[in-house]
Design a protein around this motif. Structure first.
Motif, mmCIF file in Angstrom:
data_model
loop_
_atom_site.group_PDB
_atom_site.id
_atom_site.type_symbol
_atom_site.label_atom_id
_atom_site.label_comp_id
_atom_site.label_asym_id
_atom_site.label_seq_id
_atom_site.Cartn_x
_atom_site.Cartn_y
_atom_site.Cartn_z
ATOM 1 N N ASP A 97 66.518 35.213 4.522
ATOM 2 C CA ASP A 97 67.729 35.546 5.434
ATOM 3 C C ASP A 97 68.576 36.946 5.139
ATOM 4 O O ASP A 97 69.349 37.265 5.884
ATOM 5 N N ARG A 98 67.971 37.353 3.973
ATOM 6 C CA ARG A 98 68.745 38.755 3.701
ATOM 7 C C ARG A 98 67.474 39.828 3.566
ATOM 8 O O ARG A 98 67.732 40.763 2.999
ATOM 9 N N LYS A 99 66.504 39.571 4.368
ATOM 10 C CA LYS A 99 65.389 40.644 4.309
ATOM 11 C C LYS A 99 65.950 41.907 4.858
ATOM 12 O O LYS A 99 65.603 42.893 4.626
ATOM 13 N N ASP A 100 66.951 41.995 5.657
ATOM 14 C CA ASP A 100 67.398 43.402 6.197
ATOM 15 C C ASP A 100 68.577 43.761 5.668
ATOM 16 O O ASP A 100 69.328 44.814 5.875
ATOM 17 N N SER A 101 69.067 43.255 4.463
ATOM 18 C CA SER A 101 70.298 43.747 3.887
ATOM 19 C C SER A 101 69.617 44.838 2.858
ATOM 20 O O SER A 101 68.481 44.650 2.419
ATOM 21 N N LYS A 102 70.654 45.949 2.798
ATOM 22 C CA LYS A 102 70.169 46.964 1.689
ATOM 23 C C LYS A 102 70.150 46.343 0.418
ATOM 24 O O LYS A 102 70.996 45.525 0.126
ATOM 25 N N PHE A 103 69.213 47.019 -0.508
ATOM 26 C CA PHE A 103 69.090 46.524 -1.940
ATOM 27 C C PHE A 103 70.520 46.808 -2.336
ATOM 28 O O PHE A 103 71.008 45.926 -3.404
ATOM 29 N N LYS A 104 71.085 47.853 -2.346
ATOM 30 C CA LYS A 104 72.391 48.260 -3.217
ATOM 31 C C LYS A 104 73.424 47.081 -2.934
ATOM 32 O O LYS A 104 74.273 47.145 -3.392
ATOM 33 N N THR A 105 73.423 46.421 -1.856
ATOM 34 C CA THR A 105 74.274 45.332 -1.660
ATOM 35 C C THR A 105 73.873 43.875 -2.121
ATOM 36 O O THR A 105 74.691 42.813 -2.374
ATOM 37 N N PHE A 106 73.029 44.049 -2.942
ATOM 38 C CA PHE A 106 72.295 42.778 -3.605
ATOM 39 C C PHE A 106 73.304 42.452 -5.037
ATOM 40 O O PHE A 106 73.654 43.460 -5.720
ATOM 41 N N SER A 107 73.293 41.308 -5.308
ATOM 42 C CA SER A 107 74.039 41.019 -6.600
ATOM 43 C C SER A 107 72.675 40.961 -7.623
ATOM 44 O O SER A 107 71.661 41.101 -7.465
ATOM 45 N N LEU A 108 73.247 41.026 -8.960
ATOM 46 C CA LEU A 108 72.176 41.155 -10.004
ATOM 47 C C LEU A 108 71.102 40.071 -9.752
ATOM 48 O O LEU A 108 69.771 40.282 -9.859
ATOM 49 N N GLY A 109 71.370 38.876 -9.401
ATOM 50 C CA GLY A 109 70.555 37.639 -9.436
ATOM 51 C C GLY A 109 69.600 37.850 -8.079
ATOM 52 O O GLY A 109 68.313 37.751 -8.395
ATOM 53 N N MET A 110 70.151 38.496 -7.109
ATOM 54 C CA MET A 110 69.290 38.638 -5.934
ATOM 55 C C MET A 110 68.321 39.883 -6.148
ATOM 56 O O MET A 110 67.165 39.804 -5.761
ATOM 57 N N LYS A 111 68.741 40.970 -6.988
ATOM 58 C CA LYS A 111 67.881 42.033 -7.411
ATOM 59 C C LYS A 111 66.671 41.482 -8.153
ATOM 60 O O LYS A 111 65.624 41.670 -7.970
ATOM 61 N N GLN A 112 67.162 40.474 -9.299
ATOM 62 C CA GLN A 112 66.208 39.806 -9.966
ATOM 63 C C GLN A 112 65.152 38.844 -9.140
ATOM 64 O O GLN A 112 63.881 38.936 -9.212
ATOM 65 N N ARG A 113 65.579 38.339 -8.230
ATOM 66 C CA ARG A 113 64.885 37.422 -7.398
ATOM 67 C C ARG A 113 63.944 38.574 -6.286
ATOM 68 O O ARG A 113 62.801 38.077 -6.148
ATOM 69 N N LEU A 114 64.481 39.613 -5.982
ATOM 70 C CA LEU A 114 63.478 40.456 -5.289
ATOM 71 C C LEU A 114 62.445 40.910 -6.071
ATOM 72 O O LEU A 114 61.189 41.076 -5.640
ATOM 73 N N ALA A 115 62.798 41.279 -7.172
ATOM 74 C CA ALA A 115 61.645 41.818 -8.263
ATOM 75 C C ALA A 115 60.678 40.555 -8.182
ATOM 76 O O ALA A 115 59.367 41.014 -8.470
ATOM 77 N N ILE A 116 60.989 39.232 -8.255
ATOM 78 C CA ILE A 116 60.020 38.285 -8.614
ATOM 79 C C ILE A 116 59.133 38.371 -7.250
ATOM 80 O O ILE A 116 58.044 38.238 -7.278
#
Ligand code: ADP
Ligand code: MG
Length: 301
Positions: free
Chosen positions: A121-140
């Motif tokens: 549901d956050r696929k269209d959000s820019k990476f810079k708006t992500f929390s650290l946890g979300m960044k880590q999840r995107l890396a996974i």
């Protein structure tokens, strides 16, 4: 059993420091392995060597029984060993599309992987708006794009808040439940206990234990005992075939069991030898106590 990775006396020296010291263990398909050890114990160096980003000093490692070259084998590995690096002004989906392009993998897995890590549901959000946890999840999600046989994570929850930690652990469990083998490095006993089926405990690059997580707890436990004649008590305990190591701590003897025995049996044995106890309790170490025992064991060396 299918072996995904095996290490054989793998060693890395940085000048005088032996970061990884003759480390051997193997990783079987479908399990979740934790490399557990305090900071500086050689976890990242170990992962770096098997991922070909750190040159080994000696020993060797083999991916998939050596059937493939390391280069080919690493195409079947998903790894996150550094801070996730994505383009800040691109969306989650755009970043993953770029990863697909670089890796030459199909883009039709992007939504599926975003779903696994709870970011669809956050696929269209820019990476810079992500929390650290979300960044880590995107890396996974990114590491999963090529459907790897094994996912490697180095300290996956470092720096995250409790909710972020919980989310990452749930995701690891979900990925493992789907059959992907996982190898994670962590200095957190609690983390390894919660998500791993197997553990390799290292300290100063040396392996202290490897095996199923629940077998570390499956010791036979120990007795704590006191009597007015402590010397006689110790002698009698030493004579007992089921008792192994005995330690003396401020007037309390701890007798570790080599074989199962209940409190009644030891009480009767001592009583028959003419000794009455003033204190007797049977306990079993928690994983934490065992871990501390294991890691303290060689602290004098
Ligand atoms: P961990 O990941 O368990 O915290 P590391 O593998 O990062 O441990 O480090 C193990 C040891 O190797 C440490 O003593 C660390 O200082 C040393 N070390 C790691 N990388 C380097 C390097 N590039 N140069 C010199 N020493 C290093
Ligand atoms: Mg590390």
């Amino acid at each position: 059993m299918e072996t995904i990775l095996s290490l054989n006396n793998l060693t890395k020296r940085f000048g005088k420091v032996t970061a990884v010291d003759n480390l051997s263990f193997s990783i079987e398909k479908g399990n979740v392995y934790g490399i557990l050890g305090p900071n500086g114990s050689g976890k990242s160096t170990t992962l770096g060597m098997v991922l070909n980003v750190v040159n080994k000093t000696s020993g060797d490692f083999k991916w998939f029984n050596g059937k493939l070259s390391t280069h080919e084998a690493l195409k079947k590995v998903g790894a996150i060993i550094e801070h996730p690096n994505f383009y800040p002004y691109m969306t989650a989906e755009q970043n993953l599309a770029l990863v697909c392009k670089i890796k030459g993998t199909n883009r039709d897995k992007i939504h599926e992987k975003l779903e696994i890590v709870g970011l669809l549901d956050r696929k269209d959000s820019k990476f810079k708006t992500f929390s650290l946890g979300m960044k880590q999840r995107l890396a996974i999600a990114s590491a999963l794009l090529n459907d790897p046989e094994i996912l490697i994570l180095d300290e996956p929850t470092n720096g995250l808040d409790p909710q972020g930690i919980h989310q990452i652990r749930e995701i690891i469990r979900k990925i493992a439940a789907g059959g992907t083998t996982i190898l994670l490095a962590s200095h957190l006993l609690d983390e390894v206990e919660k998500v791993c089926s197997h553990v390799v405990i290292i300290r100063k690059g040396v392996k202290l234990y490897s095996g199923p997580v629940d077998e570390i707890i499956n010791s036979h436990g120990f007795f704590e005992l006191k009597a007015s004649d402590m010397q006689r008590l110790e002698e009698l305990l030493k004579d007992h075939p089921k008792i192994g190591k005995i330690t003396d701590k401020e007037g309390l003897l701890t007798a570790f069991l080599d074989d199962p025995m209940d409190a009644e049996e030891i009480n009767r044995y001592l009583f028959e030898k003419g000794l009455s106890l003033s204190y007797l309790i049977k306990r079993r170490e928690s994983l934490e106590e065992q871990f501390l025992q294991l890691t303290n064991q060689t602290s004098s060396n």
